[in-house]
Design a protein around this motif. Structure first.
Motif, PDB file in Angstrom:
ATOM      1  N   THR A  22      -0.624  13.577   2.104  1.00  0.00           N
ATOM      2  CA  THR A  22      -0.377  13.860   0.690  1.00  0.00           C
ATOM      3  C   THR A  22       0.945  13.214   0.299  1.00  0.00           C
ATOM      4  O   THR A  22       1.523  12.456   1.064  1.00  0.00           O
ATOM      5  CB  THR A  22      -0.360  15.393   0.444  1.00  0.00           C
ATOM      6  N   HIS A  23       1.430  13.535  -0.877  1.00  0.00           N
ATOM      7  CA  HIS A  23       2.753  13.094  -1.331  1.00  0.00           C
ATOM      8  C   HIS A  23       3.560  14.326  -1.708  1.00  0.00           C
ATOM      9  O   HIS A  23       3.006  15.301  -2.236  1.00  0.00           O
ATOM     10  CB  HIS A  23       2.632  12.158  -2.540  1.00  0.00           C
ATOM     11  N   ASP A  24       4.877  14.283  -1.467  1.00  0.00           N
ATOM     12  CA  ASP A  24       5.716  15.420  -1.832  1.00  0.00           C
ATOM     13  C   ASP A  24       6.027  15.397  -3.326  1.00  0.00           C
ATOM     14  O   ASP A  24       5.527  14.534  -4.063  1.00  0.00           O
ATOM     15  CB  ASP A  24       6.984  15.468  -0.977  1.00  0.00           C
ATOM     16  N   ASP A  25       6.847  16.329  -3.766  1.00  0.00           N
ATOM     17  CA  ASP A  25       7.169  16.445  -5.202  1.00  0.00           C
ATOM     18  C   ASP A  25       7.890  15.227  -5.760  1.00  0.00           C
ATOM     19  O   ASP A  25       7.938  15.035  -6.969  1.00  0.00           O
ATOM     20  CB  ASP A  25       8.028  17.683  -5.444  1.00  0.00           C
ATOM     21  N   TYR A  26       8.455  14.393  -4.876  1.00  0.00           N
ATOM     22  CA  TYR A  26       9.180  13.206  -5.309  1.00  0.00           C
ATOM     23  C   TYR A  26       8.358  11.936  -5.144  1.00  0.00           C
ATOM     24  O   TYR A  26       8.857  10.829  -5.338  1.00  0.00           O
ATOM     25  CB  TYR A  26      10.500  13.089  -4.535  1.00  0.00           C
ATOM     26  N   GLY A  27       7.119  12.076  -4.758  1.00  0.00           N
ATOM     27  CA  GLY A  27       6.238  10.923  -4.593  1.00  0.00           C
ATOM     28  C   GLY A  27       6.310  10.249  -3.236  1.00  0.00           C
ATOM     29  O   GLY A  27       5.673   9.216  -3.018  1.00  0.00           O
ATOM     30  N   ASN A  28       7.071  10.833  -2.315  1.00  0.00           N
ATOM     31  CA  ASN A  28       7.183  10.262  -0.971  1.00  0.00           C
ATOM     32  C   ASN A  28       5.950  10.635  -0.149  1.00  0.00           C
ATOM     33  O   ASN A  28       5.456  11.767  -0.252  1.00  0.00           O
ATOM     34  CB  ASN A  28       8.437  10.781  -0.267  1.00  0.00           C
ATOM     35  N   PRO A  29       5.466   9.723   0.682  1.00  0.00           N
ATOM     36  CA  PRO A  29       4.282  10.036   1.485  1.00  0.00           C
ATOM     37  C   PRO A  29       4.576  11.090   2.549  1.00  0.00           C
ATOM     38  O   PRO A  29       5.666  11.130   3.114  1.00  0.00           O
ATOM     39  CB  PRO A  29       3.919   8.698   2.126  1.00  0.00           C
ATOM     40  N   VAL A  30       3.589  11.931   2.793  1.00  0.00           N
ATOM     41  CA  VAL A  30       3.644  12.918   3.866  1.00  0.00           C
ATOM     42  C   VAL A  30       2.474  12.597   4.787  1.00  0.00           C
ATOM     43  O   VAL A  30       1.330  12.515   4.331  1.00  0.00           O
ATOM     44  CB  VAL A  30       3.530  14.356   3.322  1.00  0.00           C
ATOM     45  N   TYR A  31       2.774  12.408   6.074  1.00  0.00           N
ATOM     46  CA  TYR A  31       1.764  11.982   7.021  1.00  0.00           C
ATOM     47  C   TYR A  31       1.292  13.149   7.875  1.00  0.00           C
ATOM     48  O   TYR A  31       2.037  14.094   8.133  1.00  0.00           O
ATOM     49  CB  TYR A  31       2.299  10.859   7.924  1.00  0.00           C
ATOM     50  N   GLY A  32       0.053  13.065   8.330  1.00  0.00           N
ATOM     51  CA  GLY A  32      -0.510  14.069   9.223  1.00  0.00           C
ATOM     52  C   GLY A  32      -0.044  13.830  10.647  1.00  0.00           C
ATOM     53  O   GLY A  32       0.860  13.036  10.911  1.00  0.00           O
ATOM     54  N   ALA A  33      -0.702  14.497  11.577  1.00  0.00           N
ATOM     55  CA  ALA A  33      -0.333  14.407  12.989  1.00  0.00           C
ATOM     56  C   ALA A  33      -0.609  13.010  13.540  1.00  0.00           C
ATOM     57  O   ALA A  33      -1.594  12.372  13.190  1.00  0.00           O
ATOM     58  CB  ALA A  33      -1.119  15.435  13.792  1.00  0.00           C
ATOM     59  N   ASN A  34       0.299  12.559  14.413  1.00  0.00           N
ATOM     60  CA  ASN A  34       0.120  11.277  15.099  1.00  0.00           C
ATOM     61  C   ASN A  34      -1.019  11.371  16.104  1.00  0.00           C
ATOM     62  O   ASN A  34      -1.155  12.368  16.806  1.00  0.00           O
ATOM     63  CB  ASN A  34       1.386  10.899  15.878  1.00  0.00           C
ATOM     64  N   ASN A  35      -1.807  10.330  16.168  1.00  0.00           N
ATOM     65  CA  ASN A  35      -2.818  10.183  17.204  1.00  0.00           C
ATOM     66  C   ASN A  35      -2.510   8.897  17.953  1.00  0.00           C
ATOM     67  O   ASN A  35      -2.138   7.896  17.342  1.00  0.00           O
ATOM     68  CB  ASN A  35      -4.218  10.114  16.601  1.00  0.00           C
ATOM     69  N   THR A  36      -2.654   8.915  19.260  1.00  0.00           N
ATOM     70  CA  THR A  36      -2.342   7.763  20.095  1.00  0.00           C
ATOM     71  C   THR A  36      -3.620   7.008  20.430  1.00  0.00           C
ATOM     72  O   THR A  36      -4.620   7.611  20.802  1.00  0.00           O
ATOM     73  CB  THR A  36      -1.635   8.217  21.384  1.00  0.00           C
ATOM     74  N   TYR A  37      -3.550   5.676  20.288  1.00  0.00           N
ATOM     75  CA  TYR A  37      -4.704   4.810  20.560  1.00  0.00           C
ATOM     76  C   TYR A  37      -4.273   3.649  21.443  1.00  0.00           C
ATOM     77  O   TYR A  37      -3.190   3.090  21.256  1.00  0.00           O
ATOM     78  CB  TYR A  37      -5.272   4.237  19.251  1.00  0.00           C
ATOM     79  N   ASP A  38      -5.122   3.278  22.384  1.00  0.00           N
ATOM     80  CA  ASP A  38      -4.901   2.073  23.175  1.00  0.00           C
ATOM     81  C   ASP A  38      -5.179   0.866  22.295  1.00  0.00           C
ATOM     82  O   ASP A  38      -6.073   0.896  21.441  1.00  0.00           O
ATOM     83  CB  ASP A  38      -5.840   2.034  24.383  1.00  0.00           C
ATOM     84  N   CYS A  39      -4.400  -0.184  22.495  1.00  0.00           N
ATOM     85  CA  CYS A  39      -4.600  -1.377  21.671  1.00  0.00           C
ATOM     86  C   CYS A  39      -3.985  -2.604  22.328  1.00  0.00           C
ATOM     87  O   CYS A  39      -3.242  -2.508  23.295  1.00  0.00           O
ATOM     88  CB  CYS A  39      -4.029  -1.186  20.276  1.00  0.00           C
ATOM     89  N   LEU A  40      -4.310  -3.724  21.753  1.00  0.00           N
ATOM     90  CA  LEU A  40      -3.694  -5.002  22.075  1.00  0.00           C
ATOM     91  C   LEU A  40      -2.877  -5.378  20.846  1.00  0.00           C
ATOM     92  O   LEU A  40      -3.380  -5.292  19.723  1.00  0.00           O
ATOM     93  CB  LEU A  40      -4.763  -6.062  22.342  1.00  0.00           C
ATOM     94  N   ILE A  41      -1.617  -5.755  21.043  1.00  0.00           N
ATOM     95  CA  ILE A  41      -0.762  -6.155  19.925  1.00  0.00           C
ATOM     96  C   ILE A  41      -0.504  -7.644  20.036  1.00  0.00           C
ATOM     97  O   ILE A  41      -0.038  -8.138  21.057  1.00  0.00           O
ATOM     98  CB  ILE A  41       0.582  -5.399  19.924  1.00  0.00           C
ATOM     99  N   GLU A  42      -0.802  -8.350  18.963  1.00  0.00           N
ATOM    100  CA  GLU A  42      -0.560  -9.794  18.890  1.00  0.00           C
ATOM    101  C   GLU A  42       0.571 -10.021  17.892  1.00  0.00           C
ATOM    102  O   GLU A  42       0.376  -9.855  16.693  1.00  0.00           O
ATOM    103  CB  GLU A  42      -1.837 -10.498  18.437  1.00  0.00           C
TER     104      GLU A  42
END
Length: 108
Positions: A22-42
């Motif tokens: 969601t966003h807080d009263d000032y319009g800043n984003p609020v994020y949910g819980a982190n989930n960890t994923y395996d990946c390849l980073i290029e």
């Protein structure tokens, strides 16, 4: 649906992805819980061209090894070095005959 063993060997690192909640009263984003994923980073700079003719520079492309992740442009990505990239430039959910194969995330 599962990833092929060859694909799973590419997942040499992991990232945390937090969905926009969601966003807080000032319009800043609020994020949910982190989930960890395996990946390849290029880590490679690319130029992305937008439909309006403007360009943006990407810094990295993630190949997230998940057949179920639903990700959007507003979600937050934290790389292994704890750098957070709230600027997700592009998300693609490639599919094969079994459904979603992986997720490609372009960061800027």
């Amino acid at each position: 649906m599962s990833l092929e063993n060859d694909w799973l060997t590419f997942g040499s690192t992991s990232v945390n992805i937090a969905p926009l909640s969601t966003h807080d009263d000032y319009g800043n984003p609020v994020y949910g819980a982190n989930n960890t994923y395996d990946c390849l980073i290029e880590y490679q700079r690319r130029t992305l061209w937008r439909p309006n003719g403007q360009s943006e520079q990407s810094i990295a492309t993630l190949y997230v090894l998940s057949t179920s992740l639903t990700m959007g442009l507003s979600d937050q990505v934290t790389l292994p070095n704890t750098t957070q990239y709230p600027r997700v430039l592009q998300v693609d959910h490639p599919r094969d005959e079994s459904g979603q194969h992986h997720v490609e995330v372009v960061l800027g």
